[in-house]
Design a protein around this motif. Sequence first.
Motif, short mmCIF file in Angstrom:
data_model
loop_
_atom_site.label_atom_id
_atom_site.label_comp_id
_atom_site.label_asym_id
_atom_site.label_seq_id
_atom_site.Cartn_x
_atom_site.Cartn_y
_atom_site.Cartn_z
N GLY A 51 5.81 16.09 32.01
CA GLY A 51 6.67 15.00 32.46
C GLY A 51 6.10 14.29 33.68
N GLU A 52 5.54 15.07 34.61
CA GLU A 52 4.93 14.48 35.80
C GLU A 52 3.74 13.62 35.41
N PHE A 53 2.92 14.11 34.48
CA PHE A 53 1.73 13.37 34.05
C PHE A 53 2.12 12.03 33.43
N PHE A 54 3.05 12.06 32.47
CA PHE A 54 3.45 10.82 31.81
C PHE A 54 4.29 9.95 32.73
N GLY A 55 5.02 10.57 33.68
CA GLY A 55 5.75 9.78 34.65
C GLY A 55 4.82 9.02 35.58
N ARG A 56 3.67 9.62 35.89
CA ARG A 56 2.70 8.99 36.79
C ARG A 56 1.92 7.89 36.08
N PHE A 57 1.54 8.13 34.83
CA PHE A 57 0.66 7.17 34.14
C PHE A 57 1.39 6.35 33.08
N GLY A 58 2.59 6.72 32.73
CA GLY A 58 3.28 6.03 31.66
C GLY A 58 2.84 6.54 30.30
N THR A 59 3.64 6.30 29.29
CA THR A 59 3.34 6.81 27.95
C THR A 59 2.06 6.20 27.38
N LYS A 60 1.92 4.88 27.52
CA LYS A 60 0.76 4.19 26.92
C LYS A 60 -0.54 4.66 27.56
N PHE A 61 -0.61 4.62 28.88
CA PHE A 61 -1.84 5.03 29.56
C PHE A 61 -2.06 6.54 29.45
N GLY A 62 -0.97 7.30 29.49
CA GLY A 62 -1.08 8.76 29.38
C GLY A 62 -1.70 9.18 28.07
N LEU A 63 -1.23 8.58 26.96
CA LEU A 63 -1.78 8.92 25.64
C LEU A 63 -3.24 8.46 25.54
N LEU A 64 -3.56 7.32 26.14
CA LEU A 64 -4.94 6.82 26.12
C LEU A 64 -5.87 7.80 26.85
N ILE A 65 -5.41 8.30 28.00
CA ILE A 65 -6.21 9.25 28.77
C ILE A 65 -6.38 10.55 27.99
N LEU A 66 -5.31 11.06 27.38
CA LEU A 66 -5.42 12.30 26.61
C LEU A 66 -6.34 12.12 25.41
N ALA A 67 -6.30 10.96 24.79
CA ALA A 67 -7.20 10.69 23.66
C ALA A 67 -8.65 10.73 24.11
N LEU A 68 -8.93 10.18 25.30
CA LEU A 68 -10.31 10.21 25.82
C LEU A 68 -10.75 11.65 26.09
N ILE A 69 -9.85 12.46 26.66
CA ILE A 69 -10.18 13.86 26.92
C ILE A 69 -10.52 14.58 25.61
N CYS A 70 -9.74 14.32 24.57
CA CYS A 70 -9.99 14.95 23.27
C CYS A 70 -11.36 14.55 22.71
N MET A 71 -11.73 13.29 22.88
CA MET A 71 -12.91 12.76 22.20
C MET A 71 -14.17 12.83 23.05
N TYR A 72 -14.05 13.02 24.36
CA TYR A 72 -15.19 12.84 25.27
C TYR A 72 -16.38 13.72 24.91
N ARG A 73 -16.14 15.00 24.63
CA ARG A 73 -17.25 15.93 24.32
C ARG A 73 -17.34 16.27 22.84
N LEU A 74 -16.64 15.53 22.00
CA LEU A 74 -16.56 15.90 20.60
C LEU A 74 -17.92 15.83 19.92
N SER A 75 -18.78 14.89 20.32
CA SER A 75 -20.10 14.78 19.70
C SER A 75 -20.95 16.01 20.00
N ASP A 76 -20.63 16.75 21.08
CA ASP A 76 -21.31 18.02 21.37
C ASP A 76 -20.70 19.17 20.58
N PHE A 77 -19.36 19.19 20.51
CA PHE A 77 -18.69 20.30 19.85
C PHE A 77 -19.06 20.43 18.38
N VAL A 78 -19.32 19.30 17.72
CA VAL A 78 -19.62 19.38 16.29
C VAL A 78 -21.00 19.98 16.03
#
Length: 580
Positions: free
Chosen positions: A327-354
């Motif tokens: 709640g604090e995270f999404f309260g600070r960044f908002g739903t739109k920006f929060g989801l965008l940031i989490l998506a980047l975290i998910c994808m950032y190292r994915l080309s290495d993980f595969v």
Amino acid sequence: MTAAAKSRPTTWDFIKSLRDRRVFVMLWLGAAAGLPFFLIFDTLSAWLRQSDLSLQTIGVFALATLSYALKFVWAPVVDRVRIPLLGRLLGQRRSWMATMQVLIIVGLWLIAGSDPALNLGQVALLAVLVGFAGSTQDIAIDAWRIEVVDTPLYGTMAAAYQWGYRIAMITAGALPLVLADSYGWNVSYAVMAGCMLVAVGATILAPREPNQPPRPSVVADMVARPALEVFEWGGRLALILIGALIAGSGLAANATFLNAALHLLGQSDAAAESFKAVWESRETGIFIQFPAVVAGLGLIALACVPLPGRQTRPGVYLRRAYGQPLGEFFGRFGTKFGLLILALICMYRLSDFVLNLMNPFYIDLGFSLTEIAEVRKVYGVVASLAGISAGAWAVTRFGILRTMVIGVFASPLSNLVFIWLATQGASMPALYGSITIDNFATGFAGTALIVYMSSLTAAGFTATQYALFSSLYAIFGKIIASQSGRIVEGSARMAEAGGLTAAFRPMFDRLPEGALAKGADIAGVTPASLGAGYASFFLYSVAIGAVAVVLAFMIARRQPEIDARAAEAETERAGAETPA
């Protein structure tokens, strides 16, 4: 020259920061984080094999490290619960570190006094204990690393952590084998238990993190009903454990623990074998494992939902423990920006993980195990350290956002070098060149991501939020990586049949003799087609990385809005906490 340019740290400032006591401590705490992981994940398998245990049994022991992927489940405990006496003496983070380090030492010492051939179950339980204590220690170390320095030192601290981690990788991978060869495995693990005393010393030497203001109890004003609450706590915690078991079995692609639980409910041996075969199938297992991860996480979330129509102390406590950090995270960044940031975290190292099939790739090219070990495990660590150092310097010199954008290009583009390596066969100069480029790039990108995730945490929720971020990208990467082998072999068969990937076959017409031959026989294709399959796979890893590049630029372009949104939320929070 602008004021911003004048205030920007110089390279000399970065070099001077390496003398900071906190950086020195971080180096040894990084080693303390890596030592237990490699001792139970990698080195222990050699002892088990020399004890004449089957590869299947040894493979199950890898589950002892599953707690590292699920540490977000109990991270709120590290944020909220103060250890009696030690918490007052050492502070919240150091008390948890010291407690877990003592448990790791005890666990390794007891393993040292065991014989896997006679007490396999005991060794397995001790390995699980060491894994749990090690992952919990990681939660506390990450929180301390973030809280004890200001943002300009995030890069240096992240680099020190990774330097120490790689010291542990070499120490736990080589020293125990040498000691076991001369003095036996029992002495070897006893010495490793002693090495963890350095971690306790580093924890005591570490500066105490800033005291956080006490968080008011969220259940203090609620009527206690002890008898009913015991049953409710039992049910909710059971739901969390069941969810963790199901999600963990999906992440590990292994049904051993789940079968053991079902056996207690009366599952027959024949049904257990069938269930295990379906769950762990390389061809179709992902279609069961991925829903299992989602279902398991859903059960954990369900355990935190209030009872219908009433508020209870366990329900409120769990909802706040897990919900407040998010709640604090999404309260600070908002739903739109929060989801965008989490998506980047998910994808950032994915080309290495595969790239989880690189050892088979090197073997298919014709490299010996010794050559792979020398270049990948020894020289590769040096190349990684150089990349980590460059990443830390870039954070200090250019800032977190610019370093993150540079790093997001590094990993996917470095994967292109493996297409060239595939055309060279077992060429040692080509292998050295490829490992240099790839390990440097991944070391740089890894540092950038660690610092970026650290910058997203908030005081009071550091342990939980960082554990959630790190588990998020690890879980997503694990699921996607499970399909790597299918992509290579499927692309190779498509090339053999003259399909789209056949366009890469001419690149492999002049392969050195023997290169890709054995792997091609196993896949039932020609070496040129297998080469085309590998080329397609590496391009696929680059395409995955391109998604992260797009997300990184979206965030960089909107960063002023994100910063303004976060500053506004912080002002509102501060105003709400100020007494009237």
